[in-house]
Scaffold this active site. Structure first.
Site, mmCIF file in Angstrom:
data_model
loop_
_atom_site.group_PDB
_atom_site.id
_atom_site.type_symbol
_atom_site.label_atom_id
_atom_site.label_comp_id
_atom_site.label_asym_id
_atom_site.label_seq_id
_atom_site.Cartn_x
_atom_site.Cartn_y
_atom_site.Cartn_z
ATOM 1 N N SER A 135 0.852 -1.203 0.000
ATOM 2 C CA SER A 135 0.000 0.000 0.000
ATOM 3 C C SER A 135 0.880 1.243 0.000
ATOM 4 O O SER A 135 2.018 1.212 0.496
ATOM 5 C CB SER A 135 -0.869 0.008 1.260
ATOM 6 O OG SER A 135 -1.509 1.254 1.421
ATOM 7 N N TYR A 148 -1.060 -0.098 10.668
ATOM 8 C CA TYR A 148 -1.395 -0.537 9.306
ATOM 9 C C TYR A 148 -0.261 -0.157 8.344
ATOM 10 O O TYR A 148 0.245 -1.004 7.599
ATOM 11 C CB TYR A 148 -2.724 0.078 8.830
ATOM 12 C CG TYR A 148 -3.034 -0.302 7.401
ATOM 13 C CD1 TYR A 148 -3.327 -1.624 7.067
ATOM 14 C CD2 TYR A 148 -2.996 0.645 6.371
ATOM 15 C CE1 TYR A 148 -3.574 -1.989 5.749
ATOM 16 C CE2 TYR A 148 -3.254 0.290 5.052
ATOM 17 C CZ TYR A 148 -3.542 -1.036 4.748
ATOM 18 O OH TYR A 148 -3.773 -1.397 3.442
HETATM 19 P P1 NDP Z 1 -11.352 -6.329 1.345
HETATM 20 O O1 NDP Z 1 -11.660 -6.144 2.811
HETATM 21 O O2 NDP Z 1 -12.454 -6.162 0.372
HETATM 22 O O3 NDP Z 1 -10.707 -7.775 1.130
HETATM 23 C C1 NDP Z 1 -9.792 -8.309 2.031
HETATM 24 C C2 NDP Z 1 -9.646 -9.798 1.805
HETATM 25 O O4 NDP Z 1 -8.670 -10.294 2.744
HETATM 26 C C3 NDP Z 1 -10.946 -10.555 2.053
HETATM 27 O O5 NDP Z 1 -11.107 -11.571 1.086
HETATM 28 C C4 NDP Z 1 -10.719 -11.195 3.427
HETATM 29 O O6 NDP Z 1 -11.390 -12.431 3.512
HETATM 30 C C5 NDP Z 1 -9.205 -11.417 3.405
HETATM 31 N N1 NDP Z 1 -8.697 -11.513 4.770
HETATM 32 C C6 NDP Z 1 -8.653 -10.518 5.698
HETATM 33 N N2 NDP Z 1 -8.162 -11.011 6.852
HETATM 34 C C7 NDP Z 1 -7.923 -12.327 6.645
HETATM 35 C C8 NDP Z 1 -7.422 -13.385 7.458
HETATM 36 N N3 NDP Z 1 -7.062 -13.195 8.748
HETATM 37 N N4 NDP Z 1 -7.302 -14.622 6.934
HETATM 38 C C9 NDP Z 1 -7.662 -14.838 5.648
HETATM 39 N N5 NDP Z 1 -8.121 -13.881 4.824
HETATM 40 C C10 NDP Z 1 -8.256 -12.648 5.318
HETATM 41 O O7 NDP Z 1 -10.157 -5.336 1.061
HETATM 42 P P2 NDP Z 1 -9.360 -4.936 -0.273
HETATM 43 O O8 NDP Z 1 -9.711 -5.783 -1.407
HETATM 44 O O9 NDP Z 1 -9.476 -3.472 -0.409
HETATM 45 O O10 NDP Z 1 -7.883 -5.231 0.221
HETATM 46 C C11 NDP Z 1 -7.066 -6.252 -0.320
HETATM 47 C C12 NDP Z 1 -5.621 -5.912 0.014
HETATM 48 O O11 NDP Z 1 -5.296 -4.670 -0.582
HETATM 49 C C13 NDP Z 1 -5.333 -5.748 1.504
HETATM 50 O O12 NDP Z 1 -4.069 -6.308 1.780
HETATM 51 C C14 NDP Z 1 -5.318 -4.235 1.702
HETATM 52 O O13 NDP Z 1 -4.506 -3.860 2.775
HETATM 53 C C15 NDP Z 1 -4.712 -3.806 0.379
HETATM 54 N N6 NDP Z 1 -4.970 -2.441 -0.041
HETATM 55 C C16 NDP Z 1 -6.247 -1.939 -0.098
HETATM 56 C C17 NDP Z 1 -6.460 -0.632 -0.510
HETATM 57 C C18 NDP Z 1 -7.795 -0.003 -0.526
HETATM 58 O O14 NDP Z 1 -7.867 1.255 -0.483
HETATM 59 N N7 NDP Z 1 -8.886 -0.748 -0.595
HETATM 60 C C19 NDP Z 1 -5.328 0.197 -0.957
HETATM 61 C C20 NDP Z 1 -4.043 -0.408 -0.816
HETATM 62 C C21 NDP Z 1 -3.883 -1.689 -0.413
HETATM 63 P P3 NDP Z 1 -12.241 -12.948 4.779
HETATM 64 O O15 NDP Z 1 -12.835 -11.749 5.443
HETATM 65 O O16 NDP Z 1 -13.242 -13.883 4.173
HETATM 66 O O17 NDP Z 1 -11.225 -13.645 5.620
HETATM 67 C C1 8X3 Z 2 -5.112 1.345 1.720
HETATM 68 C C2 8X3 Z 2 -4.954 2.731 1.240
HETATM 69 O O1 8X3 Z 2 -4.694 5.148 1.955
HETATM 70 O O2 8X3 Z 2 -6.347 3.821 3.123
HETATM 71 O O3 8X3 Z 2 -3.912 0.745 1.978
HETATM 72 O O4 8X3 Z 2 -4.021 3.465 3.528
HETATM 73 S S1 8X3 Z 2 -4.996 3.817 2.539
#
Ligand code: NDP
Ligand code: 8X3
Length: 250
Positions: A135, A148
């Site tokens: 991120s 985070y």
């Molecule tokens: P979502 O919350 O939509 O998806 C997160 C996924 O991670 C879900 O499928 C969830 O599945 C899984 N997950 C979370 N915790 C666990 C766990 N303990 N064990 C197994 N699976 C887990 O978020 P995003 O798609 O937005 O995020 C995906 C990735 O991208 C993350 O790493 C996030 O930090 C990163 N990211 C997101 C950004 C954003 O602005 N959205 C920007 C930059 C990075 P379940 O709940 O079924 O376990």
């Molecule tokens: C997710 C993007 O800007 O919320 O990693 O940290 S931000």
């Protein structure tokens, strides 16, 4: 091509899984929510292999991987370390320690554990690709990102150090560093189910969408094998780097 994607039950992971299946790949998709994995299995069919476990639990991770047929486990072409979460947006002195521990367990320990399980197979084949979803929070500090952001800085440095270790091997590593992305459950999770607050994060902003991230992943996978994209930082046009805050008369 066999692609293992962690966190396919929503957001980026789900979109990447859908697009990889459309491209004829076999997808091993993980998450904790069995019902969401079942829905995906119905939607995606035979080429989708669901695995339900908490990635922060190393023995659950090992046990889940062991249920895969040997010819798949030993032949993962691409590992996409996507599962992750943010919890809370309070300043460090007000944060909940269990939120911090959950982020560390999931975003760093979980990612490291599954990589440790899969990487030796890739090295043995001298072929493979690890794509880590980090991120911009790992690159730039912002208010309330405390742990985070630190977990994502870990992911970024881990990606670069993997590249260093894999010198001389045909195993590639890319670190994707997205900024603000909507259309996922990220903020709903961060704000512990406060969907109104989550919705406000994306009001009147053209954010990055899961489809954008999935396109980047497919582009990466389709690059020729002599090329390694080390890192990909991407923000919405509407976002830029954090300013350096100055408080007067402190
Ligand atoms: P979502 O919350 O939509 O998806 C997160 C996924 O991670 C879900 O499928 C969830 O599945 C899984 N997950 C979370 N915790 C666990 C766990 N303990 N064990 C197994 N699976 C887990 O978020 P995003 O798609 O937005 O995020 C995906 C990735 O991208 C993350 O790493 C996030 O930090 C990163 N990211 C997101 C950004 C954003 O602005 N959205 C920007 C930059 C990075 P379940 O709940 O079924 O376990
Ligand atoms: C997710 C993007 O800007 O919320 O990693 O940290 S931000």
């Amino acid at each position: 091509m066999n692609i293992l994607i962690t966190g396919v039950t929503s957001g980026f992971g789900k979109q990447i899984a859908v697009d990889c299946i459309k491209n004829g790949f076999t997808v091993i998709g993980t998450g904790r929510r069995q019902n969401k994995l079942d829905e995906l299995k119905n939607e995606l069919g035979d080429n989708f292999i669901p695995l339900c476990f908490d990635i922060g639990d190393i023995s659950a991770t090992k046990m889940a991987l062991q249920t895969l047929p040997n010819d798949i486990l030993a032949n993962i072409d691409v590992l996409i370390n996507n599962a992750g979460l943010a919890l809370g947006l309070e300043s460090a002195d007000k944060a909940d320690i269990s939120d911090w521990q959950a982020m560390i367990n999931t975003n760093t320990l979980g990612l490291v554990n599954i990589t440790h399980e899969i990487l030796p197979f890739m090295v043995a084949k001298n072929d493979g690709y690890v794509i880590n979803i980090s991120s911009t929070a790992g690159n730039y500090p912002y208010f309330g990102a405390n742990v985070y952001g630190a977990t994502k800085a870990f992911v970024t440095q881990f990606s670069l150090n993997l590249r260093a270790d894999l010198i001389g091997k045909k195993v590639r590593v890319t670190n994707i560093e997205p900024g603000l992305c909507g259309g996922t459950e990220f903020s709903n999770v961060r704000f512990h189910g406060d969907d109104d607050r989550a919705g406000k994060v994306y009001e009147n902003v053209e954010f990055i969408r899961p489809e954008d991230i999935s396109n980047m992943v497919l582009w990466l996978i389709n690059q020729p094998k002599h090329i390694n994209i080390n890192r990909l930082e991407v923000m919405p046009t509407a976002q830029t780097f954090a300013g350096l805050t100055v408080v007067k008369d402190l």
